[in-house]
Design a protein around this motif. Structure first.
Motif, PDB file in Angstrom:
ATOM      1  N   ILE A   1      11.267  14.563  10.210  1.00 35.73           N
ATOM      2  CA  ILE A   1       9.840  14.264  11.332  1.00 35.73           C
ATOM      3  C   ILE A   1      10.002  13.941  12.372  1.00 35.73           C
ATOM      4  O   ILE A   1      11.331  12.643  12.404  1.00 35.73           O
ATOM      5  CB  ILE A   1       9.105  12.901  10.160  1.00 35.73           C
TER       6      ILE A   1
ATOM      7  N   LYS B   1       0.298  17.042   7.288  1.00 39.77           N
ATOM      8  CA  LYS B   1       1.819  16.614   6.877  1.00 39.77           C
ATOM      9  C   LYS B   1       1.984  15.384   5.961  1.00 39.77           C
ATOM     10  O   LYS B   1       2.494  14.479   6.423  1.00 39.77           O
ATOM     11  CB  LYS B   1       3.514  17.088   7.626  1.00 39.77           C
TER      12      LYS B   1
ATOM     13  N   ARG C   1      -0.294  16.741  15.123  1.00 43.60           N
ATOM     14  CA  ARG C   1       0.117  16.464  13.583  1.00 43.60           C
ATOM     15  C   ARG C   1       0.434  14.902  12.883  1.00 43.60           C
ATOM     16  O   ARG C   1       0.380  13.934  13.243  1.00 43.60           O
ATOM     17  CB  ARG C   1       1.907  16.799  14.202  1.00 43.60           C
TER      18      ARG C   1
ATOM     19  N   ILE D   1       2.004   8.654  13.053  1.00 44.34           N
ATOM     20  CA  ILE D   1       2.064   8.898  11.457  1.00 44.34           C
ATOM     21  C   ILE D   1       1.268   7.738  10.660  1.00 44.34           C
ATOM     22  O   ILE D   1       0.803   6.362  11.485  1.00 44.34           O
ATOM     23  CB  ILE D   1       3.832   7.799  11.185  1.00 44.34           C
TER      24      ILE D   1
ATOM     25  N   TYR E   1       1.247  12.101  10.030  1.00 45.20           N
ATOM     26  CA  TYR E   1       2.437  12.508   8.950  1.00 45.20           C
ATOM     27  C   TYR E   1       1.404  11.070   8.233  1.00 45.20           C
ATOM     28  O   TYR E   1       0.627   9.903   8.572  1.00 45.20           O
ATOM     29  CB  TYR E   1       3.327  11.564   9.355  1.00 45.20           C
TER      30      TYR E   1
END
Length: 404
Positions: free
Chosen positions: A66, A46, A29, A5, A31
Motif C-alpha cells: 500500500i 482495494k 485509488r 485511506i 483503500y
C-alpha cells in the motif's frame, strides 16, 4: 493523482466518505480498512482487512503493497505501522474524525456556542475532577506524528451523525425510527417524547454523514485547513419541539396532550404507566470553570452534578412485554432485521433526550476558509429513514400507515 485511506470503512461516517471519494475523479485509488469487507464493487477500491486492536507488526503485514469510535493506543499503532512501511512518507493530510465530546457535552452543559478554540476541558479543571476526553490524546499523537513526517492533519467534530451503513446499528435515527414505528401500533398510536421537558425545548445541531464526508474531502485539500480542528454540522439549528411533531406526522402517530403530564422534570413519574429514570452524573457542571467570567460564581446550580431525566426510559421501554410483542408483529409482517432491534442504541437516546442543556456549535471557522456545505436536518433525517426502510430495518411508512 492522490490516493486515500479510509479506516473504519464499514462505519456510518467511514462508508459515507468512501461513497464521496468514489464520486471524486481526482482520486485514483481508495483503500478501505476494516475488519470485515464492506463489499464495494468498484475497481478504484482495494479493501484491506485490518483490526485496529492488533499489534503494529500485524498492521504492517496488512499494509504490504500500500502506498497511500478508536483510543489513543489504536491511533498510535496505526500511525507507527504507516511509518514502518514507508506509506507515511506519501501522506499529505490525515483526517481524524472525533466529535462533540471534545467539549464535554456528554457530561454536562458547556459554554454556548461551542467554538474550536475553547480551552480543552483538561486545561480548565482548576482542581475540578471531570472524566477524561480521549480525543485530546488522539489529537496530540496525530500532531506529533505529522510534525515528524512533515505532513498535515485535520480533526473534525461532527454532532449526532445521521446516516446508515449496512450492518452498523449505532445510529440515533434508527433508534428513533424503531421507537416511532412501535409506538404507531401500540394502543392509541401516541408518540410521547421520552426525554425531559427541558430537552424538548433546547437547541441542538446534527451532522449528515454525507455532508461530513464532503467536508472531509474539502478539508483534505483546502488551503489553510491543515493542522486545524473543525466543527462539522449541517448548518441549521434544530429543536425537538419542531422535530417531534414532524416525526409523529411522518409515522402516523398522535402527539399526546399533555406531553409531560407529571412535569417532565427529574424525580417525577413516567409518562402514564411507563418507567422514568433520573440519572445524576458524577461530576459538577462544566460551566463551573467559567463561572466567574459568566457572572455565576455564586449560583448554587453550579454546585450540583448535572442530571439526565427520561420520562420514558428507552432501555426499559424496549424490554416491556407489549413493546416486544409490537416489534415482533412488525418484524414478521414486513420481514425486518431482528439485529436492528437487538443492537439499537437505546442508551444513546438516554443522553441525547435526557439532558437539559443545548449543544450548538459554530461553523464560522470553516466558513471563513471557504466551506459552503449545508444540509437541512429534517431532510437528512427523512432520507435516513427512507434508507432504513429500503434496508429492511424499518417498515415502509406508507404501508405501515395503511395497515395500522
Amino acid at each position: 493523482m492522490p490516493s486515500a485511506i479510509v479506516t473504519g470503512a464499514t462505519g456510518i461516517a467511514g462508508s459515507a466518505i468512501v461513497d464521496q471519494l468514489l464520486k471524486d475523479p481526482s482520486y485514483e485509488r481508495i483503500y478501505s480498512f476494516s475488519r470485515r469487507d464492506p463489499g464495494y464493487d468498484d475497481p478504484k477500491i482495494k479493501h484491506v482487512a485490518l483490526d485496529l486492536q492488533g499489534s503494529v507488526q500485524e498492521m504492517v503485514k496488512s499494509f504490504k503493497g500500500i502506498s497511500a469510535e478508536v483510543n489513543e493506543k489504536l491511533l498510535s499503532n496505526f500511525l507507527e505501522a504507516l511509518e514502518s512501511t514507508g506509506a507515511a512518507k506519501r501522506i499529505k493530510r490525515f483526517i481524524l474524525t472525533c466529535g462533540f465530546k471534545q467539549y464535554g457535552v456528554h457530561i454536562g452543559p458547556a459554554e454556548q456556542r461551542l467554538l474550536e478554540g475553547d480551552p480543552l476541558l483538561e486545561q480548565s479543571r482548576r482542581k475540578v475532577s471531570w472524566p477524561p476526553i480521549f480525543y485530546y490524546d488522539q489529537q496530540r499523537i496525530l500532531a506529533h506524528a505529522a510534525k515528524r513526517g512533515g505532513w498535515e492533519w485535520v480533526a473534525t467534530l461532527p454532532e449526532n451523525v445521521l446516516g446508515y451503513a449496512p450492518g452498523n446499528f449505532m445510529n440515533e435515527a434508527m433508534a428513533l425510527g424503531l421507537y416511532c414505528v412501535v409506538s404507531k401500533i401500540l394502543p392509541g398510536s401516541e408518540l410521547p417524547f421520552p426525554g425531559s421537558k427541558a430537552n424538548y425545548f433546547t437547541f441542538n445541531c446534527w451532522t449528515s454523514a454525507n455532508l461530513h464526508a464532503k467536508f472531509c474531502l474539502w478539508a483534505a485539500k483546502a488551503p489553510g485547513a491543515g493542522n486545524q480542528i473543525f466543527n462539522v454540522m449541517n448548518g441549521d439549528t434544530e429543536s425537538f419541539q419542531n422535530l417531534w411533531p414532524r416525526l409523529a406526522s411522518r409515522f402516523g402517530c398522535r402527539i399526546p396532550d399533555p406531553m409531560f403530564p407529571h412535569g417532565g422534570t427529574p424525580g417525577t413519574q413516567g409518562f402514564k404507566a411507563y418507567d422514568s429514570s433520573t440519572i445524576r452524573l458524577q461530576n459538577i457542571p462544566l460551566l463551573k470553570s467559567a463561572a466567574a467570567a459568566l457572572g455565576l460564581s455564586a449560583d448554587p446550580i453550579l454546585e450540583n452534578p448535572p442530571t439526565l431525566f427520561l420520562q420514558i426510559d428507552p432501555e426499559k421501554w424496549a424490554k416491556r412485554a407489549d413493546v416486544s410483542t409490537a416489534w415482533a408483529i412488525l418484524r414478521n409482517k414486513y420481514g425486518l432485521d431482528q439485529r436492528a432491534w437487538e443492537k439499537a442504541t437505546w442508551s444513546f437516546l438516554t443522553t441525547t433526550l435526557g439532558r437539559d442543556w443545548s449543544c450548538v456549535g459554530s461553523m464560522s471557522k470553516a466558513r471563513k476558509l471557504g466551506w459552503t456545505g449545508y444540509a437541512d436536518t429534517w431532510e437528512e433525517l427523512e432520507e435516513t429513514f427512507q434508507v432504513l426502510e429500503r434496508e429492511g430495518v424499518l417498515p415502509p411508512v406508507d404501508q405501515l400507515k395503511a395497515d395500522f
